[in-house]
Design a protein around this motif. Structure first.
Motif, short mmCIF file in Angstrom:
data_model
loop_
_atom_site.label_atom_id
_atom_site.label_comp_id
_atom_site.label_asym_id
_atom_site.label_seq_id
_atom_site.Cartn_x
_atom_site.Cartn_y
_atom_site.Cartn_z
N TRP A 30 0.86 -1.18 0.00
CA TRP A 30 0.00 0.00 0.00
C TRP A 30 0.90 1.23 0.00
CZ3 TRP A 30 -5.08 0.12 -0.88
CH2 TRP A 30 -5.81 -1.07 -0.71
N ILE A 31 0.65 2.09 -0.94
CA ILE A 31 1.47 3.29 -1.04
C ILE A 31 0.69 4.45 -0.42
CG2 ILE A 31 2.63 4.88 -2.63
CD1 ILE A 31 2.89 2.56 -4.58
N TRP A 32 1.25 5.01 0.67
CA TRP A 32 0.59 6.09 1.42
C TRP A 32 1.39 7.38 1.26
CZ3 TRP A 32 -3.99 4.83 3.74
CH2 TRP A 32 -4.25 3.45 3.94
N GLY A 33 0.70 8.45 1.35
CA GLY A 33 1.34 9.76 1.41
C GLY A 33 2.02 10.19 0.13
N ALA A 34 1.57 9.64 -1.01
CA ALA A 34 2.18 10.04 -2.28
C ALA A 34 1.77 11.46 -2.63
CB ALA A 34 1.75 9.09 -3.39
N LYS A 35 2.65 12.20 -3.26
CA LYS A 35 2.35 13.56 -3.67
C LYS A 35 1.29 13.55 -4.76
CE LYS A 35 6.99 15.28 -2.62
NZ LYS A 35 8.20 15.95 -3.17
N PRO A 36 0.53 14.60 -4.88
CA PRO A 36 -0.50 14.66 -5.93
C PRO A 36 0.13 14.52 -7.32
CG PRO A 36 -0.83 16.39 -4.31
CD PRO A 36 0.50 15.78 -4.00
N GLY A 37 -0.54 13.77 -8.18
CA GLY A 37 -0.03 13.55 -9.53
C GLY A 37 0.05 12.06 -9.84
N ALA A 38 0.44 11.77 -11.06
CA ALA A 38 0.51 10.38 -11.50
C ALA A 38 1.72 9.67 -10.90
CB ALA A 38 0.57 10.33 -13.02
N LEU A 39 1.54 8.43 -10.53
CA LEU A 39 2.63 7.58 -10.05
C LEU A 39 2.93 6.57 -11.15
CD1 LEU A 39 4.46 6.81 -7.60
CD2 LEU A 39 2.69 5.12 -7.01
N LEU A 40 4.07 6.71 -11.77
CA LEU A 40 4.45 5.83 -12.88
C LEU A 40 5.15 4.58 -12.34
CD1 LEU A 40 5.82 8.48 -15.39
CD2 LEU A 40 3.50 7.56 -15.21
N VAL A 41 4.84 3.45 -12.95
CA VAL A 41 5.45 2.18 -12.54
C VAL A 41 6.15 1.56 -13.76
CG1 VAL A 41 5.08 -0.12 -11.57
CG2 VAL A 41 3.67 1.82 -10.80
N GLN A 42 7.41 1.21 -13.59
CA GLN A 42 8.17 0.52 -14.63
C GLN A 42 8.46 -0.89 -14.14
OE1 GLN A 42 9.45 1.79 -17.71
NE2 GLN A 42 9.91 -0.37 -18.04
N TRP A 43 8.03 -1.89 -14.92
CA TRP A 43 8.24 -3.28 -14.53
C TRP A 43 9.56 -3.78 -15.10
CZ3 TRP A 43 4.90 -4.63 -10.95
CH2 TRP A 43 3.64 -4.03 -10.93
N VAL A 44 10.31 -4.48 -14.25
CA VAL A 44 11.62 -5.02 -14.65
C VAL A 44 11.62 -6.52 -14.40
CG1 VAL A 44 14.10 -4.97 -14.25
CG2 VAL A 44 12.78 -2.85 -14.13
#
Length: 217
Positions: A30-44
């Motif tokens: 669970w990702i908490w407290g993220a700044k406003p805006g899109a959270l990009l995820v790159q899979w490796v």
């Protein structure tokens, strides 16, 4: 809050709106407290991968064409670096190809095709190329686990010439062997003739001596 699920055999590299970066191993988060805006995820991909390269064709040191086929086994060492790399496996294949060409150009056709009595065999080009790859800055983030030469092919003209020379040498050896056998047979015949002649001479001498004794009587 946002939930992030990372499957086994992979990493997730997240990029926040402020440019912050974080690597997640397999699991549920669970990702908490993220700044406003899109959270990009790159899979490796965290699994070992085999990358075939070849045929790599080049000119040997004595100007004959030689082809090598190689397989590189790699794994990701630093997912953050790989996430920022556009095509890491393509860069690996290019580096292997360059190293193979360099090795081909530095060695003779006989050494590259195994015609010489070299104890290292197929391991020699693989070890030389692997050493070069481990110091290549373009491959940072990747771990080279192994590199193998799985096939090699020499210049057909050189192979035909070498085969013809081998056949010719074998023919010469056979001709020499036959000639030697004939000479031995001829010498054996001459020795037999000499032995017979000596026996005949001894018999004639004995007959002459016997005839002489009879006349004296």
């Amino acid at each position: 809050a946002a939930q992030l699920v990372v499957l086994p055999g992979s990493w997730a590299v997240t990029f926040g709106p402020g440019g912050e970066q974080k690597v997640y191993t397999p699991g549920s988060y669970w990702i908490w407290g993220a700044k406003p805006g899109a959270l990009l995820v790159q899979w490796v991909d965290a699994r070992r991968q085999q990358v075939p390269v070849g045929p790599v064709e080049g000119w040997s040191a004595d100007k004959w064409r030689v082809r090598l086929w190689l397989v590189a086994e790699v794994a990701v060492r630093d997912p953050a670096l790989i996430a920022a790399h556009r095509e890491p496996l393509a860069a690996l294949a290019a580096a292997v190809r360059t190293g193979a060409l360099r090795f081909i150009e530095q060695h003779t056709h006989a050494a590259l095709t195994g015609a010489l009595d070299v104890t290292s065999g197929l391991d020699a080009p693989a070890e030389a190329i692997a050493e070069r790859l481990r110091s290549d800055k373009a491959l940072e983030g990747l771990e080279l686990i192994g590199l193998r030469v799985v096939e090699r092919q020499g210049d057909e003209r050189q192979i035909e010439a070498a085969t013809a020379a081998t056949v010719q040498a074998a023919q010469i050896d056979e001709e020499l062997r036959v000639a030697d056998a004939r000479n031995r047979a001829r010498l054996h015949g001459l020795e037999a003739q000499a032995t017979i002649a000596e026996r005949e001479h001894t018999l004639r001498m004995a007959a002459t001596a016997a005839e002489g004794r009879e006349r004296l009587l």
